[in-house]
Enzyme design. Structure first.
Site, PDB file in Angstrom:
ATOM      1  N   PRO A 110       0.813  -1.494   0.063  1.00  0.00           N
ATOM      2  CG  PRO A 110      -0.976  -1.607   1.525  1.00  0.00           C
ATOM      3  CD  PRO A 110       0.487  -2.189   1.220  1.00  0.00           C
ATOM      4  CB  THR A 155       4.078   1.319  -3.703  1.00  0.00           C
ATOM      5  OG1 THR A 155       3.239   0.691  -4.094  1.00  0.00           O
ATOM      6  CG2 THR A 155       4.760   0.697  -2.479  1.00  0.00           C
ATOM      7  CB  THR A 202      -4.409   4.617  -7.401  1.00  0.00           C
ATOM      8  OG1 THR A 202      -4.768   3.700  -6.893  1.00  0.00           O
ATOM      9  CG2 THR A 202      -5.371   5.442  -8.127  1.00  0.00           C
ATOM     10  CG  HIS A 238      16.430   0.833  27.345  1.00  0.00           C
ATOM     11  ND1 HIS A 238      15.956  -0.584  27.529  1.00  0.00           N
ATOM     12  CD2 HIS A 238      15.998   0.758  25.968  1.00  0.00           C
ATOM     13  CE1 HIS A 238      15.324  -1.107  26.594  1.00  0.00           C
ATOM     14  NE2 HIS A 238      15.468  -0.513  25.704  1.00  0.00           N
ATOM     15  CD  GLU A 239      16.275   4.382  23.914  1.00  0.00           C
ATOM     16  OE1 GLU A 239      16.732   4.004  22.838  1.00  0.00           O
ATOM     17  OE2 GLU A 239      15.109   3.935  24.154  1.00  0.00           O
TER      18      GLU A 239
END
Length: 630
Positions: free
Chosen positions: A224, A226, A229, A445-446
């Site tokens: 979807p 890309t 249409t 954590h990061e």
């Protein structure tokens, strides 16, 4: 973009006879009820001498002169009762008649006496005008009821006259306002495949001379967003022919047979306007594989619609220039009969854009907005790996909105970078309340992710680290961007990526202890598990199972759901391999952090102070801290 000239529906025929009959019945009833005396009473014609005699006998009560007919109309009463009479008059006898009437003082001259009128005028007033009036009222009521029923009943069921109409929107390509191939970026291979269709519509004799036939159908497949249409509209814009556009779901009706009727109507209109292009979006809504389970559980309406579509595609002449375009992101669900040569002859992949494609798409959408001159589009394209054309357009729009919020008249590099993060991770939650302890855990954590990535070779460089909460629920994130486009990943790169994903939890365990680990690593655990399982079941990167496919991927353009295709005993062994792979990566990440604990503390403190740091700041500070304990 295009000028819509039709909507595929013809207005229903007006039931004029019905309204005319109703109007006549109503008029006759009104005449009978409101004017019974007029219908019952008749006018008797008498001679002039009899008129004079009746005056002398005092039988005349009222007299009126009818200027239109030149006659006297009078009411007389005798032994037979009252009646209405008329008579002519001698032209020279007017004065004598007047004198005679005056002698009888009881005769009224000014009374209004029923009389005949012009027959034509009487017909118009009595029949034509009332019929027009009731027809107008009926037409207004009919239109109101049709509109009301269409708006209240599903699929416009109230408009029974429109059943069987395709409902396709028809556009005529405009060279000035239509979509052209230059408006579609990042899909060069798809455009090359479609340019041949355009050339055939422009020069059919060139192909007919050698005996070549135009492909009857072109199927556009891809994820979807890309531009499937948009490519179809570009083909119509380049060819300069009418463009029929309809969604596959519009063929599906509640009543059996209506979908097939719409297909017939669509192809009838297309043949009338040939050469033209017919585009069916989301064709999988009607083109799914037909039921083979003995007729139970099938959808008769859907199958009838598909059968009619197959028959129509076989029936129309490709030399007339009617080209079928269809789009889907579920090609594996389509019926094989729809995909065989002679129907959809050509399949054109419309994949996610690569690095050059993303840069070209960004520049196309940047035409519509004001940007600063020093924008590094390549950097933005590298940061958006895996983004579709629709997502890239959204990023440019988000950057424009941010520029307005910041009071600038043009988009800056900072606006684009922030818009990328907004689309990927959500907008910043500046008012979110995070305790100091949780903020500290998020910082370690990061930094754990970034430090493990930096200390491994073959890992994407760290470009940004932040502990600012996002609307997606993330309390922070670490962004890594490859320097170039990567189409393949080696086993070492996948293992390094798994180790990087476990770096956040490893930092929590090292600093706060295993008893204080948090739920912040849930997304990391999910991604690490998927990668480890894919190595074993899909990529053949283990010695035990070698190059054996142990799972199948379904809906590759819609998330790529995978299902195991092996025995229960084999699935148990796969689970053991997955656990072992993730555990080894986790141990590797913990060793790296232990060896660089001093850098971990320094970088975490710096991130707590700044909240957001760049990859360059991270690397400079990392190089300045010696390895080892604190």
């Amino acid at each position: 973009m295009h000028e819509e000239i039709e909507n595929g529906r013809t207005p229903p025929k007006k039931p004029f006879i019905f309204y005319a009959i109703v109007a006549m019945i109503v008029i006759m009833l009104l005449n009978a009820l409101l004017f019974p005396s007029m219908m019952e009473r008749s006018v008797v014609e008498v001679g002039y001498d009899q008129f004079l005699e009746m005056i002398d006998n005092d039988e005349v009560k009222e007299v009126s002169y009818d200027e239109y007919s030149g006659e006297y109309v009078f009411i007389a009463e005798n032994e037979n009762g009252a009646g209405i009479y008329k008579t002519g008059i001698w032209p020279e006898d007017g004065e004598r008649l007047l004198q005679q009437l005056l002698e009888h003082s009881d005769v009224k001259f000014s009374a209004t006496i029923p009389t005949q009128t012009n027959p034509l005028l009487s017909f118009v007033l009595t029949w034509i005008l009332p019929m027009l009036f009731f027809f107008l009222i009926g037409e207004i009521f009919y239109r109101w009821m049709r509109k009301r029923m269409n708006s209240q009943m599903p699929g416009g069921m109230g408009n029974a006259m429109s059943f069987g109409k395709s409902g396709a929107k028809i556009y005529v390509a405009d060279a000035k306002t239509g979509v052209r191939f230059e408006d579609v970026a990042g899909q060069e291979e798809a455009k090359d495949a479609l340019k041949e269709v355009v050339d055939f519509l422009h020069q059919p004799k060139k192909y007919a001379a050698i005996g070549a036939k135009l492909p009857k159908g072109v199927l556009l497949v891809g994820p979807p967003g890309t531009g499937k249409t948009l490519l179809a509209k570009a083909v119509a814009g380049e060819a300069g022919v009418p463009f029929f556009s309809i969604s596959g779901s519009e063929f599906v009706e509640m009543f059996v047979g209506m979908g097939a009727a719409k297909v017939r109507d669509l192809f009838k209109q297309a043949n009338e306007k040939a050469p033209c292009i017919v585009f069916i979006d989301e064709i999988d809504a009607i083109g799914q594989k037909r039921n083979t389970g003995g007729g139970l559980g099938g959808n008769d309406e859907r199958e009838q619609t598909l059968n009619q579509l197959l028959a129509e595609m076989d029936g129309f002449d490709g030399q007339k220039g009617v080209v079928m375009l269809a789009a889907t992101n579920r090609p594996e669900s389509l019926d094989p009969a729809l995909l065989r040569p002679g129907r959809f002859d050509r399949r054109v992949p419309v994949e996610l854009p690569d690095l050059q494609g993303r840069e070209a798409i960004l520049k196309v959408h940047a035409r519509e907005v004001k940007t600063e001159a020093d924008i590094d589009w390549n950097a933005i394209a590298r940061a958006t790996a895996g983004a579709s054309g629709a997502e890239l357009a959204n990023m440019v729009n988000e950057a424009a909105l941010r520029a307005v919020r910041m009071g600038r008249s043009a988009i800056s590099q900072e606006d684009l970078e922030e818009s990328v993060e907004t689309v990927i991770a959500g907008a910043q939650r500046k008012n979110a309340v995070v305790s100091d302890r949780e903020k500290k855990i998020v910082a370690y954590h990061e930094i754990g992710h970034a430090l493990v990535a930096a200390k491994q070779s073959h890992s994407a460089p760290v470009t940004k680290i932040t502990i600012v909460p996002r609307t997606s629920g993330a309390l922070g994130y670490t962004m890594q961007v490859d320097e170039g486009e990567r189409m393949l990943m080696s086993r070492t790169e996948i293992l390094n990526k798994i180790a990087t994903l476990t770096g956040g939890r490893s930092a929590e365990e090292l600093i706060f202890g295993k008893d204080n680990m948090t739920t912040g690593a849930s997304n990391d655990i999910e991604q690490a598990t998927k990668l480890a399982r894919a190595m074993i079941t899909r990529y053949g990167m283990t010695d035990e199972f070698d190059m054996v496919a142990l799972e199948t991927v379904q809906n590759q353009y819609l998330g790529g759901d995978a299902s195991l295709a092996c025995a229960a005993e084999t699935a148990s062994r796969i689970d053991g391999q997955v656990v072992e792979t993730v555990k080894e990566a986790h141990e590797k990440a913990r060793r790296i952090l232990e060896e660089n604990e001093s850098a971990l503390h320094r970088l975490a403190d710096y991130l707590l102070e700044k909240e957001t740091i760049t990859g360059e700041e991270f690397m400079n500070l990392l190089e300045a801290v010696p390895a080892g304990g604190r």
